[in-house]
Design a protein around this motif. Structure first.
Motif, PDB file in Angstrom:
ATOM      1  N   ARG A 188       0.830  -1.209   0.000  1.00  0.00           N
ATOM      2  CA  ARG A 188       0.000   0.000   0.000  1.00  0.00           C
ATOM      3  C   ARG A 188       0.865   1.259   0.000  1.00  0.00           C
ATOM      4  O   ARG A 188       0.563   2.243  -0.693  1.00  0.00           O
ATOM      5  CB  ARG A 188      -0.925  -0.001   1.226  1.00  0.00           C
ATOM      6  CG  ARG A 188      -1.807   1.235   1.341  1.00  0.00           C
ATOM      7  CD  ARG A 188      -2.993   1.132   0.392  1.00  0.00           C
ATOM      8  NE  ARG A 188      -3.490   2.399  -0.061  1.00  0.00           N
ATOM      9  CZ  ARG A 188      -4.794   2.686  -0.227  1.00  0.00           C
ATOM     10  NH1 ARG A 188      -5.718   1.788   0.036  1.00  0.00           N
ATOM     11  NH2 ARG A 188      -5.175   3.845  -0.695  1.00  0.00           N
ATOM     12  N   PHE A 241       2.177   1.576  -3.514  1.00  0.00           N
ATOM     13  CA  PHE A 241       1.060   1.942  -4.416  1.00  0.00           C
ATOM     14  C   PHE A 241       0.750   3.430  -4.276  1.00  0.00           C
ATOM     15  O   PHE A 241       0.551   4.140  -5.284  1.00  0.00           O
ATOM     16  CB  PHE A 241      -0.174   1.106  -4.082  1.00  0.00           C
ATOM     17  CG  PHE A 241      -1.433   1.572  -4.777  1.00  0.00           C
ATOM     18  CD1 PHE A 241      -1.698   1.209  -6.089  1.00  0.00           C
ATOM     19  CD2 PHE A 241      -2.342   2.401  -4.122  1.00  0.00           C
ATOM     20  CE1 PHE A 241      -2.849   1.661  -6.739  1.00  0.00           C
ATOM     21  CE2 PHE A 241      -3.498   2.850  -4.760  1.00  0.00           C
ATOM     22  CZ  PHE A 241      -3.746   2.482  -6.069  1.00  0.00           C
ATOM     23  N   ASP A 242       0.695   3.904  -3.024  1.00  0.00           N
ATOM     24  CA  ASP A 242       0.391   5.325  -2.810  1.00  0.00           C
ATOM     25  C   ASP A 242       1.478   6.211  -3.421  1.00  0.00           C
ATOM     26  O   ASP A 242       1.176   7.278  -3.984  1.00  0.00           O
ATOM     27  CB  ASP A 242       0.229   5.614  -1.314  1.00  0.00           C
ATOM     28  CG  ASP A 242      -1.065   5.028  -0.747  1.00  0.00           C
ATOM     29  OD1 ASP A 242      -1.961   4.664  -1.538  1.00  0.00           O
ATOM     30  OD2 ASP A 242      -1.180   4.921   0.492  1.00  0.00           O
ATOM     31  N   SER A 266       0.977   6.236  -7.205  1.00  0.00           N
ATOM     32  CA  SER A 266      -0.224   6.975  -7.608  1.00  0.00           C
ATOM     33  C   SER A 266      -0.088   8.470  -7.386  1.00  0.00           C
ATOM     34  O   SER A 266      -0.774   9.254  -8.041  1.00  0.00           O
ATOM     35  CB  SER A 266      -1.442   6.461  -6.826  1.00  0.00           C
ATOM     36  OG  SER A 266      -1.584   5.077  -6.991  1.00  0.00           O
ATOM     37  N   TRP A 274      -9.252  -6.018  -4.365  1.00  0.00           N
ATOM     38  CA  TRP A 274      -8.554  -5.471  -3.205  1.00  0.00           C
ATOM     39  C   TRP A 274      -9.042  -6.154  -1.937  1.00  0.00           C
ATOM     40  O   TRP A 274     -10.237  -6.353  -1.817  1.00  0.00           O
ATOM     41  CB  TRP A 274      -8.818  -3.955  -3.134  1.00  0.00           C
ATOM     42  CG  TRP A 274      -8.225  -3.337  -1.912  1.00  0.00           C
ATOM     43  CD1 TRP A 274      -8.816  -3.162  -0.691  1.00  0.00           C
ATOM     44  CD2 TRP A 274      -6.900  -2.818  -1.793  1.00  0.00           C
ATOM     45  NE1 TRP A 274      -7.945  -2.579   0.173  1.00  0.00           N
ATOM     46  CE2 TRP A 274      -6.766  -2.356  -0.468  1.00  0.00           C
ATOM     47  CE3 TRP A 274      -5.814  -2.709  -2.661  1.00  0.00           C
ATOM     48  CZ2 TRP A 274      -5.585  -1.782   0.010  1.00  0.00           C
ATOM     49  CZ3 TRP A 274      -4.645  -2.137  -2.191  1.00  0.00           C
ATOM     50  CH2 TRP A 274      -4.541  -1.677  -0.872  1.00  0.00           C
ATOM     51  N   ILE A 285      -6.475  -4.995 -11.796  1.00  0.00           N
ATOM     52  CA  ILE A 285      -7.374  -6.014 -12.311  1.00  0.00           C
ATOM     53  C   ILE A 285      -6.635  -6.952 -13.263  1.00  0.00           C
ATOM     54  O   ILE A 285      -7.229  -7.549 -14.139  1.00  0.00           O
ATOM     55  CB  ILE A 285      -8.591  -5.379 -13.007  1.00  0.00           C
ATOM     56  CG1 ILE A 285      -8.139  -4.451 -14.138  1.00  0.00           C
ATOM     57  CG2 ILE A 285      -9.435  -4.598 -12.005  1.00  0.00           C
ATOM     58  CD1 ILE A 285      -9.293  -3.928 -14.986  1.00  0.00           C
ATOM     59  N   PHE A 300      -8.802  11.267  -9.714  1.00  0.00           N
ATOM     60  CA  PHE A 300      -7.856  10.136  -9.715  1.00  0.00           C
ATOM     61  C   PHE A 300      -7.255   9.941  -8.328  1.00  0.00           C
ATOM     62  O   PHE A 300      -7.157   8.811  -7.822  1.00  0.00           O
ATOM     63  CB  PHE A 300      -6.741  10.381 -10.738  1.00  0.00           C
ATOM     64  CG  PHE A 300      -5.598   9.398 -10.651  1.00  0.00           C
ATOM     65  CD1 PHE A 300      -5.687   8.155 -11.259  1.00  0.00           C
ATOM     66  CD2 PHE A 300      -4.437   9.709  -9.943  1.00  0.00           C
ATOM     67  CE1 PHE A 300      -4.634   7.238 -11.161  1.00  0.00           C
ATOM     68  CE2 PHE A 300      -3.393   8.802  -9.842  1.00  0.00           C
ATOM     69  CZ  PHE A 300      -3.486   7.566 -10.455  1.00  0.00           C
ATOM     70  N   SER A 342      -7.601   6.643  -5.990  1.00  0.00           N
ATOM     71  CA  SER A 342      -6.398   5.905  -5.587  1.00  0.00           C
ATOM     72  C   SER A 342      -6.219   5.877  -4.081  1.00  0.00           C
ATOM     73  O   SER A 342      -5.561   4.982  -3.549  1.00  0.00           O
ATOM     74  CB  SER A 342      -5.151   6.536  -6.221  1.00  0.00           C
ATOM     75  OG  SER A 342      -5.296   6.614  -7.609  1.00  0.00           O
ATOM     76  N   SER A 343      -6.786   6.866  -3.393  1.00  0.00           N
ATOM     77  CA  SER A 343      -6.581   6.944  -1.948  1.00  0.00           C
ATOM     78  C   SER A 343      -7.743   6.353  -1.168  1.00  0.00           C
ATOM     79  O   SER A 343      -7.775   6.439   0.056  1.00  0.00           O
ATOM     80  CB  SER A 343      -6.336   8.397  -1.526  1.00  0.00           C
ATOM     81  OG  SER A 343      -7.467   9.185  -1.845  1.00  0.00           O
ATOM     82  N   ARG A 344      -8.707   5.760  -1.845  1.00  0.00           N
ATOM     83  CA  ARG A 344      -9.766   5.051  -1.122  1.00  0.00           C
ATOM     84  C   ARG A 344      -9.160   3.950  -0.242  1.00  0.00           C
ATOM     85  O   ARG A 344      -8.081   3.447  -0.547  1.00  0.00           O
ATOM     86  CB  ARG A 344     -10.717   4.370  -2.127  1.00  0.00           C
ATOM     87  CG  ARG A 344     -11.670   5.267  -2.856  1.00  0.00           C
ATOM     88  CD  ARG A 344     -12.337   4.514  -4.011  1.00  0.00           C
ATOM     89  NE  ARG A 344     -13.020   3.311  -3.592  1.00  0.00           N
ATOM     90  CZ  ARG A 344     -14.337   3.068  -3.777  1.00  0.00           C
ATOM     91  NH1 ARG A 344     -15.092   3.952  -4.405  1.00  0.00           N
ATOM     92  NH2 ARG A 344     -14.870   1.948  -3.370  1.00  0.00           N
ATOM     93  N   PRO A 345      -9.880   3.548   0.810  1.00  0.00           N
ATOM     94  CA  PRO A 345      -9.418   2.368   1.559  1.00  0.00           C
ATOM     95  C   PRO A 345      -9.242   1.169   0.623  1.00  0.00           C
ATOM     96  O   PRO A 345      -8.305   0.395   0.771  1.00  0.00           O
ATOM     97  CB  PRO A 345     -10.548   2.127   2.562  1.00  0.00           C
ATOM     98  CG  PRO A 345     -11.270   3.433   2.681  1.00  0.00           C
ATOM     99  CD  PRO A 345     -11.106   4.134   1.370  1.00  0.00           C
ATOM    100  N   PRO A 354      -8.621   1.006  -3.181  1.00  0.00           N
ATOM    101  CA  PRO A 354      -8.431   1.779  -4.428  1.00  0.00           C
ATOM    102  C   PRO A 354      -9.174   1.122  -5.583  1.00  0.00           C
ATOM    103  O   PRO A 354      -9.281  -0.108  -5.642  1.00  0.00           O
ATOM    104  CB  PRO A 354      -6.917   1.707  -4.651  1.00  0.00           C
ATOM    105  CG  PRO A 354      -6.331   1.320  -3.336  1.00  0.00           C
ATOM    106  CD  PRO A 354      -7.360   0.500  -2.628  1.00  0.00           C
ATOM    107  N   PRO A 367      -9.857   1.327 -10.043  1.00  0.00           N
ATOM    108  CA  PRO A 367      -9.283   1.858 -11.281  1.00  0.00           C
ATOM    109  C   PRO A 367      -9.993   3.146 -11.702  1.00  0.00           C
ATOM    110  O   PRO A 367     -11.216   3.236 -11.640  1.00  0.00           O
ATOM    111  CB  PRO A 367      -9.537   0.759 -12.312  1.00  0.00           C
ATOM    112  CG  PRO A 367      -9.996  -0.442 -11.565  1.00  0.00           C
ATOM    113  CD  PRO A 367     -10.501   0.017 -10.240  1.00  0.00           C
TER     114      PRO A 367
END
Lengths: 495, 495
Positions: A217, A220-221, A224, A435, A441, B220, B224-227, B229, B231
């Motif tokens: 994570r 990934f952050d 992004s 997730w 995906i 975006f 991307s920052s959702r608990p 993430p 696409p």
């Protein structure tokens, strides 16, 4: 300085990340224009060199990972088989999705000559995993995918097997150089801070990662939040639920119990596909059968002391939970090792605190959850996060109702027999899921993993000679293409 | 409450986002299990209903967008053609990547029966664009892609054409209901804050977006920052460089100048594929020819007052830059309108401040950049960010050297003739490119756009009856599949 020499140099002489990344960027000018035959030869050369070095690499891998010679021998074979499968897929060519639309003035808007294929993204960063020192490490699936795509690779080696990583990197770089790949096509870096800098590096165009949810994570952050975000293909964490129907338990409880025991203890349970939670009918006594199948298990050295400590912590947390029983093994573990533990609980307990009970506990344990009926089981399974796999054991002809829909929504691979550990490498394989099992995906195993490091480009009204060979009118490479909407496979009588 | 009634309700009676999202989630239980024939019928029904309503929709679209009846008539035809193309692609079936691997005990590790296909992700949020009130709006490519994939859609309508959006949404929802699609398969919401909440909503599994770089980046980052993430497929911004060789200018300067003039002024320049910067040989007088081709241009109403103001601001910034000349039109613009402006400069000026000179200036302007030689031009083009398109105009047989490599690395579509405005909808189309033109490596136009809303699932050792029809041994739908590594197209003599 080439990265070939880089990986053999002492620490003092190692190139900086900027040097490795610059070399990768320079190599991309060659790899982007490489032919399928060239890339196929590179992959084959790497496979051959690794196989030739098996007698050196396997003992080294065992020293650092404690995974045992038999398992590591199989893993190396799987790794080189994957490289060879990708070598053949590159030549077969359909992974490029070559598509030709001839001009058509009658469409709205009028259609020019359009020819589309997938092209390589650029240098790819690969973060290797601790638990597969060959198959998900320096020469693993992400590296094979990137090279097949025509992307230079910069591997961030895992600290759990540094000597194996360095030696593998030397062999890979040497094989690539001998096979004519450009300098810089393969680099190897080490260290957590270098890994962070790698994800942020302007020359890096995509990341492949296999590891923990937390570490994945964070990276990934970073990927992004770059000024120019890049794709981050992470495989992070999975609980891999299993549902056993009443009919299946009635018919073959012992077979299922011994199958589960073999799967969750394999490799000291250090698989991302480990079956971590198993739903069984209440009163079936299944947990006790699994305990009997496990028997007296000896402590097995785990990959690292940190992984062993995290395993013990996870077990202690589970066992301290009201409503959870330890039915085999002990939550107290000897430092650096893991020994098999079977826990049991009920769907009610799981549903009351799914976050605690359904977190991945990386090591040789499984949680047997008793359910009252299938709807009850499915309600609990819905609270499992996205997973790499989900398994149902039912009897032939048994009505599955909503089971299949629930498992399919949850996971990237749905099994109807066997156990999720052991991931065959093939065209149809899928390793990835919603997730938190993955950040994307796409799969990280199997031929379609190549797709991650490619992007489409369409050429409009291009002179034939300017086109990549894959898109020329005569189809000189004889690859499958879609022409004016129709899929054509050369060599088949239809062509 | 169904979303069909929702979109026809007054503001007071409109459903909340939670209601729309909940309905989409409920609909997914049906759409995920829908057949290709059903989805194809849904898409065709939407296309037919929109075509039938053309006489109502086109004037409404013109009232709100000022784009003119001719353009809007073509755009609606393109929109419904896209829906029908997707309807045929759904039935053809190869977009599912169906793959069957029979068991093979000889592989390492042994291979079980594995069958893989792409499955829908879940509810998809679609953010429509101001500049294509049909083709990139309520029933545009993102909506068509999601429905084709089997995903419910929640469209966030654009504030530049609210009445058209509502009416289109009514027609789409009505057509879907009549065609038997489930309640909730299509929802329509409005407002900036609702859009933000939509991207964050737990039921939303992916986002399609067409709009500005700033707005797209904000969303975006939220996705991307959702608990968990998700696409985010955003199409944001592009400068669309054009390189004209000396030979081409020598051979056909007037043709090229008038082609450019037509392209950059089309639709008041409000295309994401507008040719914003054009590299020409120094001393060729090309900018003046373009100015002559443009002639006296009248102010044209732009989509919104905000877009017109941003265009004027952008022009003023460019014109104030040392080394930039205005060769046609005036940077002062009448409020709410845009009139054609041609600016000129040199590669030296561009390279000294690429951030300022190569930013997208959305509207009817183009910047002609004089270069000394092709290497000089390519150095400047390399400082252009990722773009949707890149164009080269050369003479037949002319040696292109590095031009093709540079343009391919920069863009998702490379043109050798014509101009980038006008995006044909077809199998080979590609609309997307490196950051900042898009946030992903996928297209937002053409059949492969469906891929964005699908994820792979592999079934292991499944009973034939439990499998989706696409994967059953007998291939009852007759779709193209890869079987044991070999691509097989049924109906071709090879099958």
């Amino acid at each position: 300085m080439t990265t070939t020499t880089a990986t053999t140099a002492t620490t003092a002489a190692r190139p900086t990340l900027d040097e490795v990344a610059g070399a990768a960027r320079a190599a991309f000018a060659t790899t982007v224009a490489s032919t399928a035959a060239e890339r196929s030869a590179w992959l084959t050369a790497v496979a051959d060199a690794l196989d030739a070095a098996a007698d050196e690499l396997i003992p080294l891998a065992h020293e650092e990972s404690h995974l045992g010679t038999a398992r590591l021998t199989g893993e190396l074979a799987r790794t080189t088989a994957q490289l060879r499968l990708f070598a053949s897929a590159v030549v077969e060519g359909s992974y490029l999705e070559a598509t030709v639309d001839h001009p058509d003035p009658s469409t709205t808007p009028p259609r020019p000559d359009l020819r589309r294929m997938l092209r390589p993204l650029g240098p790819v960063a690969v973060f290797s995993a601790s638990n597969f020192p060959f198959a998900f490490s320096v020469a693993g699936g992400d590296t094979a995918s990137a090279l097949a795509a025509g992307c230079p690779v910069i591997v961030k080696g895992h600290s759990a097997h540094p000597r194996l990583s360095r030696r593998t990197a030397e062999i890979v770089a040497g094989a690539l150089a001998t096979a004519g790949a450009p300098d810089g096509v393969f680099g190897h870096v080490e260290g957590r801070e270098t890994g962070v800098a790698l994800v942020r590096h302007p020359e890096v165009r995509a990341v492949g990662f296999t590891g923990s949810l937390h570490g994945g994570r964070v990276l990934f952050d970073l990927a992004s939040s770059r000024p120019d975000p890049i794709p981050f293909y992470g495989e992070l964490s999975a609980v891999n639920p299993v549902l056993i129907t009443a009919a299946a338990v009635d018919a073959r409880a012992d077979e299922l119990a011994s199958g589960l025991a073999g799967s969750f203890t394999l490799g000291a349970g250090q698989f991302c596909t480990n079956p971590g939670v198993v739903f069984v009918p209440a009163g079936s006594g299944f947990a006790e059968r699994v305990a009997a199948a496990v028997g007296q298990s000896a402590p097995v050295p785990m990959l690292t002391d940190g992984i062993a400590a995290a395993f013990a912590d996870g077990l202690a947390g589970l066992a301290a939970h009201d409503g959870v029983d330890v039915v085999a093994g002990a939550t107290a573990q000897q430092p650096g090792t893991g020994s098999a533990v079977v826990l049991s609980t009920t769907t009610g307990t799981v549903l009351a605190d799914p976050g605690a009970l359904l977190a991945e506990c990386f090591g040789p344990s499984t949680l047997v959850v008793e359910y009252d009926d299938v709807d009850d089981a499915l309600a609990a399974i819905r609270s499992v996060g996205g997973s790499l796999t989900a398994t149902v054991h039912a009897e032939p002809g048994e009505e599955l109702g909503d089971i299949l829909a629930v498992l399919t929504e949850l996971a990237g691979r749905v099994l109807f027999a066997g156990w999720p550990t052991g991931v065959a490498v093939s065209w149809a394989q899928q390793h990835g899921g919603p997730w938190p099992s993955t950040t994307s995906i796409h799969t990280s195993v199997g031929v379609t993993a190549i797709r991650r490091f490619l992007r489409p480009v369409a050429y409009q009204d291009a002179p034939d000679a300017a086109l990549p060979a894959e898109l020329r009118e005569s189809n000189p490479l004889g690859i499958p293409r879609r022409v004016d909407g129709v899929l054509v496979v050369p060599g088949s009588p239809a062509d």
